[in-house]
Scaffold this motif. Structure first.
Motif, PDB file in Angstrom:
ATOM      1  N   UNK A  60       0.779  -1.399   0.129  1.00  0.00           N
ATOM      2  CA  UNK A  60       0.034   0.157   0.249  1.00  0.00           C
ATOM      3  C   UNK A  60       0.691   1.417   0.453  1.00  0.00           C
ATOM      4  N   UNK A  61       2.073   1.356   0.864  1.00  0.00           N
ATOM      5  CA  UNK A  61       2.322   2.500   0.959  1.00  0.00           C
ATOM      6  C   UNK A  61       3.548   2.930  -0.337  1.00  0.00           C
ATOM      7  N   UNK A  62       4.043   2.093  -0.810  1.00  0.00           N
ATOM      8  CA  UNK A  62       4.822   2.113  -2.347  1.00  0.00           C
ATOM      9  C   UNK A  62       4.566   2.201  -3.894  1.00  0.00           C
ATOM     10  N   UNK A  63       2.631   1.264  -3.446  1.00  0.00           N
ATOM     11  CA  UNK A  63       1.570   2.011  -4.504  1.00  0.00           C
ATOM     12  C   UNK A  63       1.470   3.256  -3.970  1.00  0.00           C
ATOM     13  N   UNK A  64       1.099   3.809  -2.955  1.00  0.00           N
ATOM     14  CA  UNK A  64       0.854   5.243  -2.579  1.00  0.00           C
ATOM     15  C   UNK A  64       1.736   6.227  -3.511  1.00  0.00           C
ATOM     16  N   UNK A  65       2.989   5.855  -2.637  1.00  0.00           N
ATOM     17  CA  UNK A  65       4.285   6.908  -3.143  1.00  0.00           C
ATOM     18  C   UNK A  65       4.929   6.495  -4.754  1.00  0.00           C
ATOM     19  N   UNK A  66       4.194   5.345  -5.379  1.00  0.00           N
ATOM     20  CA  UNK A  66       3.866   5.700  -6.826  1.00  0.00           C
ATOM     21  C   UNK A  66       2.562   6.213  -7.840  1.00  0.00           C
ATOM     22  N   UNK A  67       1.795   6.384  -6.854  1.00  0.00           N
ATOM     23  CA  UNK A  67       0.520   7.561  -7.232  1.00  0.00           C
ATOM     24  C   UNK A  67       1.206   9.423  -7.276  1.00  0.00           C
ATOM     25  N   UNK A  68       1.493   9.252  -6.120  1.00  0.00           N
ATOM     26  CA  UNK A  68       2.659  10.279  -5.980  1.00  0.00           C
ATOM     27  C   UNK A  68       3.126  11.069  -6.860  1.00  0.00           C
ATOM     28  N   UNK A  69       4.140  10.285  -7.125  1.00  0.00           N
ATOM     29  CA  UNK A  69       5.323  10.360  -7.779  1.00  0.00           C
ATOM     30  C   UNK A  69       4.690  10.420  -9.358  1.00  0.00           C
ATOM     31  N   UNK A  70       4.062   9.407  -9.805  1.00  0.00           N
ATOM     32  CA  UNK A  70       3.200   9.740 -10.999  1.00  0.00           C
ATOM     33  C   UNK A  70       2.365  11.198 -11.405  1.00  0.00           C
ATOM     34  N   UNK A  71       2.099  11.177 -10.128  1.00  0.00           N
ATOM     35  CA  UNK A  71       0.950  13.019 -10.743  1.00  0.00           C
ATOM     36  C   UNK A  71       2.142  13.831 -10.302  1.00  0.00           C
ATOM     37  N   UNK A  72       4.200  13.565 -10.055  1.00  0.00           N
ATOM     38  CA  UNK A  72       4.467  15.065 -10.053  1.00  0.00           C
ATOM     39  C   UNK A  72       5.462  14.564 -10.990  1.00  0.00           C
ATOM     40  N   UNK A  73       4.931  14.014 -12.181  1.00  0.00           N
ATOM     41  CA  UNK A  73       5.620  13.398 -13.316  1.00  0.00           C
ATOM     42  C   UNK A  73       6.995  13.057 -13.051  1.00  0.00           C
ATOM     43  N   UNK A  74       7.235  11.945 -11.915  1.00  0.00           N
ATOM     44  CA  UNK A  74       8.448  11.566 -11.794  1.00  0.00           C
ATOM     45  C   UNK A  74       9.976  12.827 -10.714  1.00  0.00           C
ATOM     46  N   UNK A  75       9.055  13.580 -10.583  1.00  0.00           N
ATOM     47  CA  UNK A  75      10.000  14.506  -9.254  1.00  0.00           C
ATOM     48  C   UNK A  75      10.376  13.887  -7.942  1.00  0.00           C
ATOM     49  N   UNK A  76      11.029  13.266  -7.615  1.00  0.00           N
ATOM     50  CA  UNK A  76      11.746  12.332  -6.737  1.00  0.00           C
ATOM     51  C   UNK A  76      11.475  13.824  -5.459  1.00  0.00           C
ATOM     52  N   UNK A  77      12.067  15.215  -5.187  1.00  0.00           N
ATOM     53  CA  UNK A  77      11.731  16.582  -4.351  1.00  0.00           C
ATOM     54  C   UNK A  77      10.065  16.456  -3.971  1.00  0.00           C
ATOM     55  N   UNK A  78       8.952  16.999  -5.147  1.00  0.00           N
ATOM     56  CA  UNK A  78       7.866  17.494  -5.102  1.00  0.00           C
ATOM     57  C   UNK A  78       6.795  15.827  -4.332  1.00  0.00           C
ATOM     58  N   UNK A  79       7.269  14.268  -4.915  1.00  0.00           N
ATOM     59  CA  UNK A  79       6.525  13.284  -4.283  1.00  0.00           C
ATOM     60  C   UNK A  79       6.923  12.999  -2.703  1.00  0.00           C
ATOM     61  N   UNK A  80       8.759  13.167  -2.756  1.00  0.00           N
ATOM     62  CA  UNK A  80       8.490  13.340  -1.112  1.00  0.00           C
ATOM     63  C   UNK A  80       7.920  14.148  -0.181  1.00  0.00           C
ATOM     64  N   UNK A  81       7.861  15.089  -0.621  1.00  0.00           N
ATOM     65  CA  UNK A  81       7.516  16.240   0.158  1.00  0.00           C
ATOM     66  C   UNK A  81       6.185  15.752   0.272  1.00  0.00           C
ATOM     67  N   UNK A  82       5.389  15.588  -1.012  1.00  0.00           N
ATOM     68  CA  UNK A  82       4.031  15.592  -0.983  1.00  0.00           C
ATOM     69  C   UNK A  82       3.559  13.975  -0.293  1.00  0.00           C
ATOM     70  N   UNK A  83       4.449  13.087  -0.416  1.00  0.00           N
ATOM     71  CA  UNK A  83       3.768  11.748   0.799  1.00  0.00           C
ATOM     72  C   UNK A  83       4.418  11.811   2.056  1.00  0.00           C
ATOM     73  N   UNK A  84       5.163  13.374   2.352  1.00  0.00           N
ATOM     74  CA  UNK A  84       5.116  13.736   3.659  1.00  0.00           C
ATOM     75  C   UNK A  84       3.961  14.500   4.110  1.00  0.00           C
ATOM     76  N   UNK A  85       4.017  15.446   3.583  1.00  0.00           N
ATOM     77  CA  UNK A  85       2.629  16.528   3.921  1.00  0.00           C
ATOM     78  C   UNK A  85       1.540  16.436   2.765  1.00  0.00           C
ATOM     79  N   UNK A  86       1.837  15.426   2.225  1.00  0.00           N
ATOM     80  CA  UNK A  86       0.218  15.202   1.302  1.00  0.00           C
ATOM     81  C   UNK A  86       0.256  15.832   0.698  1.00  0.00           C
ATOM     82  N   UNK A  87       0.060  15.797  -1.315  1.00  0.00           N
ATOM     83  CA  UNK A  87       0.037  16.814  -2.340  1.00  0.00           C
ATOM     84  C   UNK A  87       0.030  17.426  -2.442  1.00  0.00           C
ATOM     85  N   UNK A  88      -1.514  18.221  -2.424  1.00  0.00           N
ATOM     86  CA  UNK A  88      -1.917  19.496  -2.221  1.00  0.00           C
ATOM     87  C   UNK A  88      -1.083  20.357  -1.363  1.00  0.00           C
TER      88      UNK A  88
END
Length: 310
Positions: free
Chosen positions: A209-237
Motif C-alpha cells: 500500500x505504501x509503495x503503491x501510494x508513493x508511486x501514485x504521488x510520484x507519477x502525479x508529479x511527473x517523476x519528481x522525487x523532491x515533490x513526491x517526497x514532500x507530498x508523501x510527508x505533507x500531502x500532495x496539495x
C-alpha cells in the motif's frame, strides 16, 4: 577599462570562495555533502567499511546486562522502556563498542537501535549498519511489481519507521511505510485490494500500500522525487502550492519548504536513497539525478493533478 577588469577579478574571487566552501563540506555525509561533491564534479564516494568486529568485541556487547535488558523489553512489547534502557547503556561508549552494540541490535532486528547506535560513531563508519536492508526480498519483489526504485523506497522507509513494523504515529499512520487508514483505503481500491484496517499491521500489505501510494504521488508529479517526497510527508496539495512560484533549482526549492519537518524529511529521504542505491548496486550514486529538473509551476500541457490523492 579598469572597471571591467576589477569586476572580473571580483567574480574570480567569489568563485574561488564558493569553491572553497564546497570543498569544505564535500567529504561530509548527508544531503549537502553529497550535493557539494557533485557540484565540484566529484563522485559521491562511500566510506570504506570498518575493521571487522573481533569475537571478543561482539561477546562483550552480547554480555552487557543493559543491552540484554533492553532487548528483552522490546521482546515484551515495551518499546519505549527498551529504547530508554538501550540509550542509557550506550552512553560513553567508544566507536568499536558502538559498532558491536549496533551489530547486536541488527542481529535482533531492532533496526532503530542498530541505525541510531551506529550513527554515533565518528572514526569508523559502517554504512551497512546505518542503512540496513531488512525485508529485502519482499521490498525488491514489491517495488518491481509497483514499478518504483527500491533505493528510493528504502530511503523513505528508513525515515518513516526505521523498519519497525509495529510503530504507529500519533496521527494514526501505521507500519513500515507509515500509511494512514484513509490513504490505504483509497490506494487499495485503486489496486483492487479488498482492504480491512487490520491489514496495515501486516508488513507485506503495508509495504504494498505504501509503495503503491508513493508511486501514485510520484507519477502525479511527473517523476519528481523532491515533490513526491514532500507530498508523501505533507500531502500532495502542499507541494502543489509550494511549486506555484518562479522556477528554481530543486535544492533551492527544498530549502524553501515552509514546514521544517517536511524540509528536513525531503533532504534525509533523498540522501538516504543515494546510499541505498549504491548499496543495492546502482552506479554511480548521484543526488543530482534524484533531484531532477528545476521546479516551478507545471507545464500548461501537463495532465491535471490527481486531486483524489490524500
Amino acid at each position: 577599462m579598469a572597471a571591467p577588469a576589477a569586476a572580473g577579478a571580483a567574480g574570480d574571487a567569489d568563485r574561488s570562495a564558493a569553491r572553497a566552501m564546497l570543498q569544505a563540506i564535500a567529504g561530509q555525509q548527508g544531503f549537502y555533502g553529497q550535493l557539494a561533491a557533485e557540484d565540484l564534479g566529484l563522485p559521491i564516494v562511500l566510506l570504506p567499511p570498518p575493521r571487522t568486529l573481533a569475537a571478543p568485541e561482539r561477546e562483550a556487547a552480547a554480555a552487557n546486562a543493559g543491552f540484554g535488558r533492553a532487548l528483552r523489553l522490546l521482546e515484551l512489547g515495551l518499546r519505549s522502556e527498551g529504547v530508554r534502557e538501550w540509550n542509557f547503556t550506550r552512553r560513553g561508549l567508544g566507536d568499536r563498542e558502538l559498532l558491536a552494540a549496533a551489530a547486536l541490535a541488527c542481529e535482533h532486528e531492532a533496526w532503530d537501535l542498530c541505525i541510531n547506535t551506529s550513527e554515533r560513531t565518528r572514526s569508523e563508519v559502517d554504512l551497512a549498519q546505518r542503512f540496513p536492508t531488512p525485508h529485502r526480498s519482499q521490498v525488491l519483489q514489491t517495488t518491481r511489481r509497483v514499478g518504483i526504485d527500491p533505493a528510493y523506497v528504502y530511503g523513505l522507509m528508513r525515515q518513516e519507521s526505521r523498519f519497525i513494523t509495529t510503530v504507529r504515529s500519533g496521527a494514526g499512520a501505521s507500519g513500515l511505510m507509515q500509511v494512514m487508514p484513509g490513504t490505504a483505503r483509497i490506494v487499495a481500491r485503486r489496486i483492487g485490494l479488498d482492504f480491512k484496517p487490520a491489514m496495515l499491521a501486516d508488513p507485506d500489505t503495508n509495504l504494498l500500500l505504501g509503495t503503491s501510494y508513493l508511486k501514485m504521488v510520484l507519477d502525479d508529479f511527473a517523476g519528481s522525487q523532491p515533490l513526491a517526497t514532500a507530498g508523501y510527508n505533507a500531502g500532495p496539495n502542499r507541494p502543489r502550492r509550494w511549486r506555484d512560484a518562479p522556477v528554481v533549482e530543486p535544492a533551492a526549492w527544498i530549502e524553501a519548504i515552509p514546514i521544517g519537518e517536511t524540509r528536513d524529511y525531503v533532504k534525509k529521504v533523498l540522501s538516504n536513497a543515494v546510499y541505498y542505491g549504491a548499496l543495492l548496486g546502482a552506479q554511480p550514486p548521484s543526488l543530482k539525478a534524484r533531484l531532477g529538473s528545476p521546479i516551478g509551476p507545471p507545464d500548461s500541457n501537463a495532465p491535471p493533478s490527481d486531486r483524489e490523492l490524500p
